[in-house]
Enzyme design. Structure first.
Site, PDB file in Angstrom:
ATOM      1  N   THR A 120       0.818  -1.208   0.000  1.00  0.00           N
ATOM      2  CA  THR A 120       0.000   0.000   0.000  1.00  0.00           C
ATOM      3  C   THR A 120       0.855   1.263   0.000  1.00  0.00           C
ATOM      4  OG1 THR A 120      -1.487   1.278   1.408  1.00  0.00           O
ATOM      5  CG2 THR A 120      -0.102  -0.305   2.523  1.00  0.00           C
ATOM      6  N   ASP A 121       0.288   2.356  -0.491  1.00  0.00           N
ATOM      7  CA  ASP A 121       0.985   3.646  -0.427  1.00  0.00           C
ATOM      8  C   ASP A 121       1.096   4.161   1.008  1.00  0.00           C
ATOM      9  OD1 ASP A 121      -1.700   4.313  -0.047  1.00  0.00           O
ATOM     10  OD2 ASP A 121      -1.775   5.797  -1.668  1.00  0.00           O
ATOM     11  N   GLU A 122       0.303   3.573   1.927  1.00  0.00           N
ATOM     12  CA  GLU A 122       0.306   4.087   3.305  1.00  0.00           C
ATOM     13  C   GLU A 122       1.644   3.868   4.006  1.00  0.00           C
ATOM     14  OE1 GLU A 122      -3.170   3.294   5.645  1.00  0.00           O
ATOM     15  OE2 GLU A 122      -4.468   3.289   3.894  1.00  0.00           O
ATOM     16  N   TYR A 147      -1.846  -0.468  11.047  1.00  0.00           N
ATOM     17  CA  TYR A 147      -1.972  -1.152   9.745  1.00  0.00           C
ATOM     18  C   TYR A 147      -0.764  -0.871   8.867  1.00  0.00           C
ATOM     19  CZ  TYR A 147      -3.226  -1.685   4.820  1.00  0.00           C
ATOM     20  OH  TYR A 147      -3.201  -1.995   3.474  1.00  0.00           O
ATOM     21  N   LYS A 151       2.319  -3.287   7.263  1.00  0.00           N
ATOM     22  CA  LYS A 151       2.562  -3.446   5.822  1.00  0.00           C
ATOM     23  C   LYS A 151       3.997  -3.018   5.489  1.00  0.00           C
ATOM     24  CE  LYS A 151       0.141  -4.596   2.966  1.00  0.00           C
ATOM     25  NZ  LYS A 151      -0.184  -5.933   2.414  1.00  0.00           N
TER      26      LYS A 151
HETATM   27  P1  NAD Z   1      -9.542  -7.452   2.184  1.00  0.00           P
HETATM   28  O1  NAD Z   1      -9.525  -7.140   3.629  1.00  0.00           O
HETATM   29  O2  NAD Z   1     -10.783  -7.211   1.393  1.00  0.00           O
HETATM   30  O3  NAD Z   1      -9.152  -8.992   1.944  1.00  0.00           O
HETATM   31  C1  NAD Z   1      -8.095  -9.623   2.614  1.00  0.00           C
HETATM   32  C2  NAD Z   1      -8.204 -11.119   2.379  1.00  0.00           C
HETATM   33  O4  NAD Z   1      -7.094 -11.741   3.040  1.00  0.00           O
HETATM   34  C3  NAD Z   1      -9.474 -11.742   2.953  1.00  0.00           C
HETATM   35  O5  NAD Z   1     -10.023 -12.654   2.036  1.00  0.00           O
HETATM   36  C4  NAD Z   1      -8.996 -12.453   4.212  1.00  0.00           C
HETATM   37  O6  NAD Z   1      -9.771 -13.589   4.539  1.00  0.00           O
HETATM   38  C5  NAD Z   1      -7.573 -12.832   3.805  1.00  0.00           C
HETATM   39  N1  NAD Z   1      -6.690 -13.012   4.968  1.00  0.00           N
HETATM   40  C6  NAD Z   1      -6.457 -12.149   5.973  1.00  0.00           C
HETATM   41  N2  NAD Z   1      -5.588 -12.660   6.851  1.00  0.00           N
HETATM   42  C7  NAD Z   1      -5.256 -13.889   6.377  1.00  0.00           C
HETATM   43  C8  NAD Z   1      -4.396 -14.926   6.833  1.00  0.00           C
HETATM   44  N3  NAD Z   1      -3.720 -14.801   7.986  1.00  0.00           N
HETATM   45  N4  NAD Z   1      -4.267 -16.035   6.081  1.00  0.00           N
HETATM   46  C9  NAD Z   1      -4.958 -16.175   4.921  1.00  0.00           C
HETATM   47  N5  NAD Z   1      -5.802 -15.247   4.448  1.00  0.00           N
HETATM   48  C10 NAD Z   1      -5.943 -14.111   5.171  1.00  0.00           C
HETATM   49  O7  NAD Z   1      -8.306  -6.658   1.576  1.00  0.00           O
HETATM   50  P2  NAD Z   1      -8.084  -5.959   0.151  1.00  0.00           P
HETATM   51  O8  NAD Z   1      -8.615  -4.585   0.210  1.00  0.00           O
HETATM   52  O9  NAD Z   1      -8.515  -6.889  -0.896  1.00  0.00           O
HETATM   53  O10 NAD Z   1      -6.485  -5.848   0.142  1.00  0.00           O
HETATM   54  C11 NAD Z   1      -5.685  -6.878  -0.422  1.00  0.00           C
HETATM   55  C12 NAD Z   1      -4.228  -6.480  -0.331  1.00  0.00           C
HETATM   56  O11 NAD Z   1      -4.032  -5.258  -1.054  1.00  0.00           O
HETATM   57  C13 NAD Z   1      -3.723  -6.214   1.070  1.00  0.00           C
HETATM   58  O12 NAD Z   1      -2.407  -6.721   1.175  1.00  0.00           O
HETATM   59  C14 NAD Z   1      -3.732  -4.704   1.205  1.00  0.00           C
HETATM   60  O13 NAD Z   1      -2.767  -4.261   2.119  1.00  0.00           O
HETATM   61  C15 NAD Z   1      -3.396  -4.296  -0.208  1.00  0.00           C
HETATM   62  N6  NAD Z   1      -3.871  -2.965  -0.633  1.00  0.00           N
HETATM   63  C16 NAD Z   1      -5.195  -2.637  -0.497  1.00  0.00           C
HETATM   64  C17 NAD Z   1      -5.642  -1.396  -0.962  1.00  0.00           C
HETATM   65  C18 NAD Z   1      -7.091  -0.998  -0.885  1.00  0.00           C
HETATM   66  O14 NAD Z   1      -7.440   0.134  -1.239  1.00  0.00           O
HETATM   67  N7  NAD Z   1      -8.004  -1.865  -0.465  1.00  0.00           N
HETATM   68  C19 NAD Z   1      -4.732  -0.492  -1.526  1.00  0.00           C
HETATM   69  C20 NAD Z   1      -3.382  -0.864  -1.622  1.00  0.00           C
HETATM   70  C21 NAD Z   1      -2.976  -2.106  -1.185  1.00  0.00           C
HETATM   71  O1  TDX Z   2     -17.004   6.033   7.195  1.00  0.00           O
HETATM   72  C1  TDX Z   2     -15.931   6.516   6.836  1.00  0.00           C
HETATM   73  N1  TDX Z   2     -15.812   7.863   6.706  1.00  0.00           N
HETATM   74  C2  TDX Z   2     -14.667   8.486   6.313  1.00  0.00           C
HETATM   75  O2  TDX Z   2     -14.632   9.713   6.213  1.00  0.00           O
HETATM   76  C3  TDX Z   2     -14.776   5.692   6.520  1.00  0.00           C
HETATM   77  C4  TDX Z   2     -14.850   4.197   6.639  1.00  0.00           C
HETATM   78  C5  TDX Z   2     -13.624   6.316   6.105  1.00  0.00           C
HETATM   79  N2  TDX Z   2     -13.555   7.674   6.005  1.00  0.00           N
HETATM   80  C6  TDX Z   2     -12.324   8.302   5.501  1.00  0.00           C
HETATM   81  C7  TDX Z   2     -11.030   7.822   6.093  1.00  0.00           C
HETATM   82  C8  TDX Z   2     -10.055   7.957   4.934  1.00  0.00           C
HETATM   83  O3  TDX Z   2      -9.553   9.291   4.870  1.00  0.00           O
HETATM   84  O4  TDX Z   2     -12.256   7.953   4.114  1.00  0.00           O
HETATM   85  C9  TDX Z   2     -10.911   7.719   3.699  1.00  0.00           C
HETATM   86  C10 TDX Z   2     -10.796   6.290   3.170  1.00  0.00           C
HETATM   87  O5  TDX Z   2     -10.966   5.413   4.261  1.00  0.00           O
HETATM   88  P1  TDX Z   2     -10.795   3.818   4.126  1.00  0.00           P
HETATM   89  O6  TDX Z   2     -11.747   3.309   3.096  1.00  0.00           O
HETATM   90  O7  TDX Z   2     -10.844   3.242   5.495  1.00  0.00           O
HETATM   91  O8  TDX Z   2      -9.358   3.708   3.446  1.00  0.00           O
HETATM   92  P2  TDX Z   2      -7.871   4.133   3.933  1.00  0.00           P
HETATM   93  O9  TDX Z   2      -7.773   4.254   5.378  1.00  0.00           O
HETATM   94  O10 TDX Z   2      -7.449   5.296   3.083  1.00  0.00           O
HETATM   95  O11 TDX Z   2      -7.066   2.795   3.490  1.00  0.00           O
HETATM   96  C11 TDX Z   2      -7.389   2.101   2.256  1.00  0.00           C
HETATM   97  O12 TDX Z   2      -6.462   2.383   1.246  1.00  0.00           O
HETATM   98  C12 TDX Z   2      -5.160   1.882   1.411  1.00  0.00           C
HETATM   99  C13 TDX Z   2      -7.443   0.585   2.500  1.00  0.00           C
HETATM  100  O13 TDX Z   2      -8.387   0.296   3.543  1.00  0.00           O
HETATM  101  C14 TDX Z   2      -6.083   0.049   2.836  1.00  0.00           C
HETATM  102  O14 TDX Z   2      -6.140  -1.357   2.990  1.00  0.00           O
HETATM  103  C15 TDX Z   2      -5.163   0.398   1.716  1.00  0.00           C
HETATM  104  O15 TDX Z   2      -3.869  -0.014   2.024  1.00  0.00           O
END
Ligand code: NAD
Ligand code: TDX
Length: 331
Positions: A120-122, A147, A151
């Site tokens: 992630t960019d975080e 989190y 990562k």
């Molecule tokens: P998500 O939370 O929707 O899904 C995570 C999946 O991993 C789930 O199916 C869960 O059951 C599985 N999991 C968790 N812990 C586990 C374990 N110990 N063993 C096996 N499986 C396990 O997450 P997502 O949003 O799909 O993110 C996927 C990946 O992408 C993550 O590594 C996250 O850090 C990265 N990422 C997400 C975003 C975003 O915006 N969602 C952005 C950048 C990077």
């Molecule tokens: O109800 C809400 N209201 C609100 O204002 C929620 C759930 C979030 N927010 C804000 C918090 C953040 O500034 O919205 C923005 C986005 O929130 P999230 O969806 O929780 O995302 P963020 O914390 O930015 O992280 C996401 O992007 C990077 C993913 O959850 C991470 O897994 C990924 O790495």
């Protein structure tokens, strides 16, 4: 190619499996997923007869070893992913993100299997709202939350295993994804499903925080480009020039769903809330020829709203519990 996808039942992983079977139907896909609260069997149901689905934890050494040994490449998505959950209870994030990645690394080290680690960019921390800069591959790591620090830890383990053991790995750090099958705890699906269920939308603080939005299919297409042609040991940043503040995203959703622009509540802000993320993906574009195809954010949001409207059977059973948890946290 025999591909192992960890976390393939989550939001991005499931979309990755769907994209893979659409575009590379000869790839032999195995999903390893622990089915935490974030994993969804329904998300993989349409392709259930075309994949091997293993229920297991990525910290389970023997299970991971056997699956990695039988694969040509691993794409590692599995992680705990929600910042608010990490603030409430960091322990599962250490378990899955740090120990889990370590377990995957040890298996690819033993078997010489190619690894792509999804991050992630975080990990870069945040930028000031008025900073003209964006994150690049050389921005120093400076994570803010439980989190993002786990990562970042995982990324550093991958880099060390490449350098010390010659593991064949790449890393990508992507910005905020949106699209189908995203858990209703996350910002965009939470607001859409709040409105669809007669609740009010919820904005943390003033909503000035900026996120750099990318459609999940553009993220996954970039992961495929890196898996195919990425340079071993390299980190690639993935982003689609989609910077928007949270208030603007919420107002767009309200307009697209025919609501009043002020039809939302300001709720307790997130502790340590990162101000702004912004990705410079020029290396990925110029070296690997990737470019996003979902460049119209508003039409991407409209399609996402339609998807949630049409798939209440998928998210409906999750919604009350998620909102009860938020209510306990004053959010
Ligand atoms: P998500 O939370 O929707 O899904 C995570 C999946 O991993 C789930 O199916 C869960 O059951 C599985 N999991 C968790 N812990 C586990 C374990 N110990 N063993 C096996 N499986 C396990 O997450 P997502 O949003 O799909 O993110 C996927 C990946 O992408 C993550 O590594 C996250 O850090 C990265 N990422 C997400 C975003 C975003 O915006 N969602 C952005 C950048 C990077
Ligand atoms: O109800 C809400 N209201 C609100 O204002 C929620 C759930 C979030 N927010 C804000 C918090 C953040 O500034 O919205 C923005 C986005 O929130 P999230 O969806 O929780 O995302 P963020 O914390 O930015 O992280 C996401 O992007 C990077 C993913 O959850 C991470 O897994 C990924 O790495």
């Amino acid at each position: 190619m025999r591909l192992l996808v960890t976390g393939g039942a989550g939001f991005i992983g499931a979309n990755f499996v769907h994209l893979t079977l659409r575009e590379n139907p000869d790839v032999d896909v195995t999903v390893l997923d622990a089915f935490t609260y974030a994993g969804s069997r329904e998300a993989l149901a349409p392709v259930a007869d075309r994949i091997r689905l293993v229920t297991g934890d990525i910290t389970d050494g023997p299970v991971v070893d056997a699956l990695v040994g039988a694969a040509d490449a691993v794409v590692h998505f599995a992680a705990e992913t929600h910042v608010d959950n990490a603030l409430a209870d960091p322990a599962p994030f250490l378990h899955s993100n740090v120990i889990g990645t370590f377990t995957v690394l040890e298996a690819v080290r033993r078997h010489g299997t190619r690894l792509h680690h999804v991050s992630t960019d975080e990990v870069y921390g945040d930028l000031a709202l008025d900073d003209p800069g964006r994150f690049t591959e050389s921005t120093p790591y400076n994570p803010s939350s439980p989190y993002s620090s786990t990562k970042a830890s995982a990324d550093l383990l991958v880099r060390a295993w490449v350098r010390s053991y010659g593991v064949r790995a790449t890393i990508s750090n992507c910005s905020n994804n949106y699209g189908p099958y995203q858990h209703v705890e996350k910002f965009i699906p939470r607001q859409i499903t709040n409105l669809l269920t007669g609740r009010r939308a919820k904005l943390y603080g003033a909503g000035a925080n900026v996120r750099d939005w990318i459609h999940v299919d553009d993220h996954n297409a970039a992961v495929w480009r890196i898996l195919a042609d990425g340079e071993i040991g390299r980190t690639y940043l993935i982003g689609a020039d989609g910077e928007r503040d949270n208030l603007s995203v919420l107002r767009t959703l309200l307009r697209l769903m025919d609501r009043d622009p002020d039809d939302f509540d300001h709720v307790t802000d997130r502790a340590g809330h990162d101000l702004r993320y912004a990705i410079d993906a020029s290396a990925l574009r110029s070296e690997l020829g990737w470019k996003p195809t979902h460049t119209d954010f508003e039409s991407g949001l409209r399609a996402t709203i339609d998807w949630y409207r049409d798939n209440e059977s998928w998210w409906g059973p999750l919604k009350n519990d998620v909102e009860a948890t938020y209510a306990r946290r004053g959010q």
